[in-house]
Design a protein around this motif. Structure first.
Motif, PDB file in Angstrom:
ATOM      1  N   ILE A 130       0.867  -1.173   0.000  1.00 57.69           N
ATOM      2  CA  ILE A 130       0.000   0.000   0.000  1.00 57.69           C
ATOM      3  C   ILE A 130       0.909   1.229   0.000  1.00 57.69           C
ATOM      4  CG2 ILE A 130      -1.793   1.266   1.251  1.00 57.69           C
ATOM      5  CD1 ILE A 130      -2.546  -1.449   2.571  1.00 57.69           C
ATOM      6  N   ILE A 131       0.843   2.009  -1.071  1.00 54.05           N
ATOM      7  CA  ILE A 131       1.723   3.167  -1.227  1.00 54.05           C
ATOM      8  C   ILE A 131       0.936   4.439  -0.955  1.00 54.05           C
ATOM      9  CG2 ILE A 131       3.351   4.338  -2.754  1.00 54.05           C
ATOM     10  CD1 ILE A 131       4.064   1.419  -2.171  1.00 54.05           C
ATOM     11  N   LYS A 132       1.480   5.290  -0.075  1.00 57.60           N
ATOM     12  CA  LYS A 132       0.857   6.569   0.233  1.00 57.60           C
ATOM     13  C   LYS A 132       1.907   7.668   0.158  1.00 57.60           C
ATOM     14  CE  LYS A 132      -2.712   4.674   3.292  1.00 57.60           C
ATOM     15  NZ  LYS A 132      -3.270   4.664   4.673  1.00 57.60           N
ATOM     16  N   GLN A 133       1.703   8.616  -0.758  1.00 60.52           N
ATOM     17  CA  GLN A 133       2.602   9.760  -0.913  1.00 60.52           C
ATOM     18  C   GLN A 133       4.063   9.325  -1.055  1.00 60.52           C
ATOM     19  OE1 GLN A 133       1.600  12.147   2.520  1.00 60.52           O
ATOM     20  NE2 GLN A 133      -0.146  13.089   1.488  1.00 60.52           N
ATOM     21  N   ASN A 134       4.263   8.369  -1.968  1.00 60.43           N
ATOM     22  CA  ASN A 134       5.606   7.877  -2.310  1.00 60.43           C
ATOM     23  C   ASN A 134       6.341   7.199  -1.159  1.00 60.43           C
ATOM     24  OD1 ASN A 134       5.446   8.779  -5.016  1.00 60.43           O
ATOM     25  ND2 ASN A 134       5.978  10.856  -4.368  1.00 60.43           N
ATOM     26  N   THR A 135       5.598   6.705  -0.180  1.00 62.07           N
ATOM     27  CA  THR A 135       6.182   5.903   0.900  1.00 62.07           C
ATOM     28  C   THR A 135       5.279   4.701   1.155  1.00 62.07           C
ATOM     29  OG1 THR A 135       5.035   7.135   2.648  1.00 62.07           O
ATOM     30  CG2 THR A 135       7.247   7.899   2.040  1.00 62.07           C
ATOM     31  N   PHE A 136       5.846   3.683   1.794  1.00 66.46           N
ATOM     32  CA  PHE A 136       5.049   2.525   2.154  1.00 66.46           C
ATOM     33  C   PHE A 136       4.083   2.909   3.278  1.00 66.46           C
ATOM     34  CE2 PHE A 136       8.672  -0.233   0.603  1.00 66.46           C
ATOM     35  CZ  PHE A 136       7.959  -0.770  -0.455  1.00 66.46           C
ATOM     36  N   GLY A 137       2.788   2.735   3.026  1.00 67.19           N
ATOM     37  CA  GLY A 137       1.809   2.922   4.090  1.00 67.19           C
ATOM     38  C   GLY A 137       1.582   1.633   4.846  1.00 67.19           C
ATOM     39  N   GLY A 138       1.867   0.541   4.194  1.00 67.62           N
ATOM     40  CA  GLY A 138       1.672  -0.768   4.793  1.00 67.62           C
ATOM     41  C   GLY A 138       1.792  -1.822   3.720  1.00 67.62           C
ATOM     42  N   THR A 139       1.712  -3.067   4.117  1.00 72.70           N
ATOM     43  CA  THR A 139       1.712  -4.158   3.146  1.00 72.70           C
ATOM     44  C   THR A 139       0.697  -5.203   3.572  1.00 72.70           C
ATOM     45  OG1 THR A 139       3.134  -5.652   1.886  1.00 72.70           O
ATOM     46  CG2 THR A 139       3.493  -5.581   4.257  1.00 72.70           C
ATOM     47  N   ILE A 140       0.136  -5.873   2.604  1.00 77.17           N
ATOM     48  CA  ILE A 140      -0.776  -6.984   2.865  1.00 77.17           C
ATOM     49  C   ILE A 140      -0.086  -8.252   2.396  1.00 77.17           C
ATOM     50  CG2 ILE A 140      -3.002  -8.019   2.302  1.00 77.17           C
ATOM     51  CD1 ILE A 140      -4.086  -5.131   2.038  1.00 77.17           C
ATOM     52  N   ILE A 141       0.152  -9.145   3.340  1.00 82.34           N
ATOM     53  CA  ILE A 141       0.877 -10.383   3.084  1.00 82.34           C
ATOM     54  C   ILE A 141      -0.128 -11.518   2.997  1.00 82.34           C
ATOM     55  CG2 ILE A 141       2.636 -11.966   3.954  1.00 82.34           C
ATOM     56  CD1 ILE A 141       3.698  -9.538   5.618  1.00 82.34           C
ATOM     57  N   GLY A 142      -0.349 -12.026   1.802  1.00 77.50           N
ATOM     58  CA  GLY A 142      -1.260 -13.145   1.611  1.00 77.50           C
ATOM     59  C   GLY A 142      -0.501 -14.460   1.627  1.00 77.50           C
ATOM     60  N   ILE A 143      -0.975 -15.414   2.429  1.00 74.40           N
ATOM     61  CA  ILE A 143      -0.295 -16.698   2.571  1.00 74.40           C
ATOM     62  C   ILE A 143      -1.292 -17.830   2.376  1.00 74.40           C
ATOM     63  CG2 ILE A 143       0.951 -18.218   4.179  1.00 74.40           C
ATOM     64  CD1 ILE A 143       2.047 -15.674   5.517  1.00 74.40           C
ATOM     65  N   GLY A 144      -0.945 -18.740   1.485  1.00 70.81           N
ATOM     66  CA  GLY A 144      -1.719 -19.973   1.316  1.00 70.81           C
ATOM     67  C   GLY A 144      -0.839 -21.143   1.699  1.00 70.81           C
ATOM     68  N   LEU A 145      -1.180 -21.828   2.781  1.00 70.26           N
ATOM     69  CA  LEU A 145      -0.365 -22.924   3.295  1.00 70.26           C
ATOM     70  C   LEU A 145      -1.191 -24.206   3.316  1.00 70.26           C
ATOM     71  CD1 LEU A 145       2.208 -24.022   4.658  1.00 70.26           C
ATOM     72  CD2 LEU A 145       1.310 -23.171   6.839  1.00 70.26           C
ATOM     73  N   ASN A 146      -0.725 -25.214   2.580  1.00 75.78           N
ATOM     74  CA  ASN A 146      -1.426 -26.500   2.551  1.00 75.78           C
ATOM     75  C   ASN A 146      -1.155 -27.249   3.852  1.00 75.78           C
ATOM     76  OD1 ASN A 146      -2.267 -25.991  -0.108  1.00 75.78           O
ATOM     77  ND2 ASN A 146      -0.450 -26.952  -0.977  1.00 75.78           N
ATOM     78  N   VAL A 147      -2.190 -27.436   4.634  1.00 71.62           N
ATOM     79  CA  VAL A 147      -2.019 -28.034   5.959  1.00 71.62           C
ATOM     80  C   VAL A 147      -2.535 -29.470   5.998  1.00 71.62           C
ATOM     81  CG1 VAL A 147      -2.494 -27.809   8.428  1.00 71.62           C
ATOM     82  CG2 VAL A 147      -2.163 -25.755   7.038  1.00 71.62           C
TER      83      VAL A 147
END
Length: 243
Positions: free
Chosen positions: A117-134
């Motif tokens: 997530i980019i806000k005003q040319n800086t990282f505002g945050g990130t969304i880390i999606g993980i799919g783990l076969n359990v």
């Protein structure tokens, strides 16, 4: 850690991104779903999973302390967090297939999708999606896929695995915040699938060539030793490592 549990959603990444637009999110907010109708992976692929048997979740992380040039370290520390978790559960022969597929015994058990997530040319945050076969036992038309249960011969508690992943994410992001870039990169490279072995690649023109994986650059590009003793660097969309 704030956890939102859903029975089903199109994509946990999309759900979490929509939440982030409405209001500021607590660090390490987690959205997990028993079923995703439109789960996404790298290179525009889809993520297939039996309902309720695997972990499909997304984590919001404040990464405002990370410089743009170091954005690959988000993927890097996530991969290491998954490796550390699986080691705790005694999953053997773990490797990272660049950039962030997690393998055990050369079978894919986890995929990661990072959306910043980019806000005003800086990282505002990130969304880390993980799919783990359990706990999935069968994978139709996916000969290179496996699960923790298939590998270990026993079922796993998905909530316990989820908690461990988030704990290890916190650990490695703290290491990154403490400027441990060199040590983290070396640790990541130690797990690289087919490192220093003759490997086959496909380029953007669908041509095949061979080379030796030597590591990654500081920006996360794959460094490959070619036949003429030249080390070339490749971005994610420029090259595919074949099994």
């Amino acid at each position: 850690m704030h956890i939102i549990k859903l029975d089903a959603t199109d994509s946990t990444n999309s759900y979490l991104r929509a939440l982030s637009i409405k209001a500021p999110l607590e660090d390490y907010t987690v959205v997990t779903a028993k079923q995703q109708t439109s789960g996404r992976g790298q290179r525009g692929t889809t993520w297939e999973s039996d309902s309720g048997k695997n972990l499909m979740f997304s984590v919001f992380k404040d990464v405002s302390f990370i410089k743009f040039r170091d954005n690959f370290y988000i993927s890097l520390v996530t991969s290491l967090a998954i490796i550390k978790t699986l080691q705790y559960f005694l999953i053997p022969k773990l490797r990272i297939k660049w950039p962030n597929d997690i393998l055990s015994e050369d079978k894919k058990i986890c995929g990661i999708l990072i959306e910043n997530i980019i806000k005003q040319n800086t990282f505002g945050g990130t969304i880390i999606g993980i799919g783990l076969n359990v706990n999935q036992m069968q994978f139709q038309n996916l000969p290179n896929a496996s699960s923790l249960r298939l590998i270990a011969g026993m079922p796993f508690n998905t909530d316990e695995v989820l908690q461990s992943v988030v704990t290890n994410l916190e650990f490695y992001f703290n290491e990154l915040k403490n400027n441990q870039h060199i040590a983290l990169k070396e640790l990541y490279e130690s797990y690289l699938f087919r490192k220093d072995k003759p490997s086959t690649f496909r380029d953007q023109e669908n041509s095949l060539f061979t080379g030796y994986i030597k590591g990654i650059s500081n920006s996360g590009n794959l460094r490959v030793l070619l036949e003429d003793e030249i080390i070339a660097e490749y971005e994610l969309k420029e090259i595919a490592l074949l099994y």
